[in-house]
Design a protein around this motif. Structure first.
Motif, PDB file in Angstrom:
ATOM      1  N   ALA A 222       0.824  -1.214   0.000  1.00  0.00           N
ATOM      2  CA  ALA A 222       0.000   0.000   0.000  1.00  0.00           C
ATOM      3  C   ALA A 222       0.855   1.260   0.000  1.00  0.00           C
ATOM      4  O   ALA A 222       1.849   1.347   0.721  1.00  0.00           O
ATOM      5  N   SER A 223       0.456   2.231  -0.825  1.00  0.00           N
ATOM      6  CA  SER A 223       1.131   3.532  -0.758  1.00  0.00           C
ATOM      7  C   SER A 223       0.270   4.527   0.007  1.00  0.00           C
ATOM      8  O   SER A 223       0.769   5.502   0.549  1.00  0.00           O
ATOM      9  N   ASP A 224      -1.038   4.278   0.056  1.00  0.00           N
ATOM     10  CA  ASP A 224      -1.940   5.133   0.831  1.00  0.00           C
ATOM     11  C   ASP A 224      -2.856   4.222   1.663  1.00  0.00           C
ATOM     12  O   ASP A 224      -4.014   3.981   1.303  1.00  0.00           O
ATOM     13  N   PRO A 225      -2.323   3.686   2.779  1.00  0.00           N
ATOM     14  CA  PRO A 225      -3.076   2.670   3.531  1.00  0.00           C
ATOM     15  C   PRO A 225      -4.395   3.168   4.124  1.00  0.00           C
ATOM     16  O   PRO A 225      -5.229   2.368   4.525  1.00  0.00           O
ATOM     17  N   ALA A 227      -6.582   4.970   2.406  1.00  0.00           N
ATOM     18  CA  ALA A 227      -7.488   5.336   1.301  1.00  0.00           C
ATOM     19  C   ALA A 227      -8.878   4.718   1.450  1.00  0.00           C
ATOM     20  O   ALA A 227      -9.869   5.291   1.002  1.00  0.00           O
ATOM     21  N   TYR A 228      -8.970   3.556   2.061  1.00  0.00           N
ATOM     22  CA  TYR A 228     -10.274   2.870   2.194  1.00  0.00           C
ATOM     23  C   TYR A 228     -10.637   2.728   3.661  1.00  0.00           C
ATOM     24  O   TYR A 228      -9.814   2.325   4.485  1.00  0.00           O
ATOM     25  N   ASN A 272      -4.971   0.268  -7.311  1.00  0.00           N
ATOM     26  CA  ASN A 272      -4.555   0.486  -5.916  1.00  0.00           C
ATOM     27  C   ASN A 272      -5.008  -0.664  -5.003  1.00  0.00           C
ATOM     28  O   ASN A 272      -5.479  -0.441  -3.889  1.00  0.00           O
ATOM     29  N   ASP A 275      -3.684  -0.613  -1.427  1.00  0.00           N
ATOM     30  CA  ASP A 275      -4.373   0.296  -0.500  1.00  0.00           C
ATOM     31  C   ASP A 275      -5.673  -0.342  -0.015  1.00  0.00           C
ATOM     32  O   ASP A 275      -6.013  -0.278   1.168  1.00  0.00           O
TER      33      ASP A 275
END
Ligand code: KG4
Ligand code: ZN
Length: 409
Positions: A222-225, A227-228, A272, A275
């Motif tokens: 993940a680069s934006d953990p 995001a969800y 993604n 993420d």
């Protein structure tokens, strides 16, 4: 080395003259409750003498899920050779076995039948006791094989697998008290279905992995953990039950929305996905933590005194216990209450023959239900099976409000 060595070493004859003596006793364990053919031999000190595991994952992956008659065929085709390999690996003759333990419940009836028929036949031919094993109980007791001194009875156990999610107090083989369980899907089942919907299996590295393992690995990418985010299940219900169907349905919706937005081809994976998996793991961890936290607080109520004055030992087991992120959160939660936490080694978290053999050892040492042992025809399968006792109503009545421990990271 092991506490049980002393127990076994004193020499003790049970009602049927099964002598657990200074000489080692060997229990054969047979597991065929789902899609793994597991056969193992464990001795009464907890040493694994042989461990044979035949996975059907490759076959079932092609069809998107387990087809019970096909799983039965594969168990049938493999069980005899798995048994022979197990004996060879242990360098034992069949006559040297002390007892035969087999999963009788719960599980896929067609799969269970193969193991139980094989075990009955073997026990009758060798005139050895036949020990019926509850699959979830075997998951619960497994960690004791490796930590016999640290995990005494009773202990608190979170069981999370592909078919179940339960919180239980474990008092001994056949003596489990249910505190809460899933109202719909099991967490492993949700991981498998979501992994499939994400189409992680088309990525070569995940081709032969189950959904839970693939999601755990993908979450690390993940680069934006953050995001969800997923809504917390059963937030209004102050009990120890679980629900994973909402997380699953929300996952399906989120994946569909992302596929539409970025026009993912029918044989593609959303860009993604890492993420997404990180958000999913966080949601599942949080839910498991909340319900386990309430179970700890329930056990610690002064009037319960389930564990005397000491904080309960917490064990997590079942296939989902393989997950390092989830287990780290459960261990972190336990530590806040001064509880020690354990899980079996990874090779024994998922279904295997060792846990069945070990449950057999525990039965022999406790001499439980001895009257069934040579009455081979009375030992039969049960597709679903609960536990001896339930505190579910008492847990709901206590309606404990907790100050939530936050997940790690
Ligand atoms: O205990 P188990 O081997 O079989 C049952 O009794 O159901 O559990 C299988 C489940 C599968 O659903 C799988 O997705 C899950 O365990 N699992 C995992 C991991 N490895 C296996 N879930 C999360 N993270 C993992 N690393
Ligand atoms: Zn299992």
């Amino acid at each position: 080395m092991h506490a049980l060595r002393n127990l076994a070493g004193n020499g003790k004859a049970n009602a049927f003259g099964v002598w657990i003596s200074r000489r080692l006793s060997y229990v054969l364990g047979i597991e065929t409750s789902c899609d793994d053919t597991g056969i193992a031999i464990v001795d009464t000190t907890g040493r694994v003498r042989a461990n044979v595991l035949e996975s059907q994952q490759e076959f079932h992956t092609r069809y998107g899920g387990i087809i019970p008659p096909r799983a039965q065929d594969l168990h049938r085709a493999r069980i005899e050779s798995a048994y022979q390999r197990c004996l060879a690996e242990a360098q034992l003759k069949p006559e040297q076995l002390t007892a035969i333990a087999v999963t009788t419940r719960p599980g896929l009836p067609l799969s269970l039948l193969v193991g139980v028929r094989f075990a009955r036949h073997l026990a009758r031919r060798l005139q050895k006791p036949l020990l019926p094993v509850h699959h979830m109980e075997a998951h619960a007791l497994q960690a004791r094989m490796e930590h016999p001194q640290q995990i005494g009875f009773p202990f608190l156990c979170l069981l999370a697998s592909g078919g179940h999610c339960q919180l239980v107090v474990v008092n001994g083989p056949g003596r489990l008290t249910l505190l809460g369980q899933t109202l719909d899907d099991a967490p492993g089942e949700a991981f498998d279905k979501i992994g499939r919907r994400l189409r992680l299996h088309i990525l070569p590295e995940y081709r032969l992995w189950n959904g839970g393992r693939a999601i755990e690995h993908a979450a690390q990418l993940a680069s934006d953990p953050l995001a969800y985010e997923f809504p917390l299940p059963l937030a209004q219900q102050r009990n120890c039950n679980f629900s994973f169907a909402g997380i699953k349905n929300n996952s399906f919706r989120a994946i569909r929305a992302r596929e539409r937005a970025e026009r993912t081809p029918p044989d593609g994976v959303i860009s993604n996905y890492g993420d997404f998996c990180a958000g999913l793991l966080r949601a599942v961890s949080r839910h498991l933590m909340h319900r386990t936290q309430r179970a700890i607080e329930y056990c610690l109520q002064p009037q319960m005194r389930l564990f005397g004055d000491t904080p309960p030992t917490l064990v997590m087991s079942g296939g989902v216990a393989n997950n390092d992120a989830i287990y780290a959160n459960i261990a972190h939660l336990a530590a806040q209450y001064g509880c020690r936490s354990f899980r079996p080694s990874k090779r024994y978290c998922s279904d295997n023959g060792v846990m069945i053999a070990w449950h057999g050892v525990e039965q022999l040492l406790q001499d439980k239900e001895a009257s069934l042992r040579f009455d081979y025809d009375r030992i039969d399968i049960q597709g679903s099976a609960g536990f001896a006792e339930s505190h579910e109503e008492a847990v709901t009545a206590a309606a404990l409000k907790c100050k939530w421990i936050q997940p790690l990271g």
